[in-house]
Design a protein around this motif. Sequence first.
Motif, short mmCIF file in Angstrom:
data_model
loop_
_atom_site.label_atom_id
_atom_site.label_comp_id
_atom_site.label_asym_id
_atom_site.label_seq_id
_atom_site.Cartn_x
_atom_site.Cartn_y
_atom_site.Cartn_z
N PRO A 136 -37.58 -2.67 5.22
CA PRO A 136 -37.75 -4.31 5.54
C PRO A 136 -38.88 -3.98 6.08
O PRO A 136 -40.37 -4.25 6.18
N TYR A 174 -42.44 -1.99 5.45
CA TYR A 174 -43.21 -2.76 4.34
C TYR A 174 -44.97 -3.40 4.49
O TYR A 174 -45.54 -2.37 4.15
N LYS A 185 -47.75 -0.93 3.22
CA LYS A 185 -48.87 -1.97 2.15
C LYS A 185 -50.16 -2.17 3.17
O LYS A 185 -51.06 -2.24 1.49
N VAL A 195 -43.38 -6.41 -5.86
CA VAL A 195 -43.03 -6.51 -4.46
C VAL A 195 -42.08 -7.61 -4.63
O VAL A 195 -41.93 -8.10 -4.73
N LYS A 204 -37.53 -3.47 0.55
CA LYS A 204 -37.55 -3.76 0.16
C LYS A 204 -37.88 -2.40 -1.86
O LYS A 204 -38.59 -1.50 -1.37
N ILE A 224 -41.22 -1.14 -3.92
CA ILE A 224 -42.68 -1.24 -4.39
C ILE A 224 -42.34 -1.16 -5.25
O ILE A 224 -42.45 0.23 -5.77
#
Length: 117
Positions: A10, A13, A17, A30, A63, A65
């Motif tokens: 996490p 992230y 991104k 996400v 996370k 994606i």
Amino acid sequence: MKQVFVIIRPNMYFKTKDLLTENNFLSMSVRDVTARFCHKVDFETIDGRPVETDISNPFVAKKLISIFCRDEDLDKLIDIVLQVNKTGHEGDGMIYVLDAVDCERIRTGEKGINAIM
């Protein structure tokens, strides 16, 4: 066309991104997930100090994606993810690549890669 699932820590992230967005990988979904992998995970505090734990194979926060890309952009996408997330520690994450057969944008009727780009 490929669908790529990226599972990362996490705390990585936003860096991931941001670099994907800078390289024109703009459309992604996400989710917060918990995951369990076959190896022990190295835990650390927000400031990077290691946390000693005797829990083997716990479910940990990650996370997920999900992103679609052209076949010719796949290597670039993977390189970006690795650049940000590869620390050499257990728990850095996973990248899964699947063939995406087709797609249709409901509003316009566009199909294939044009529907997602």
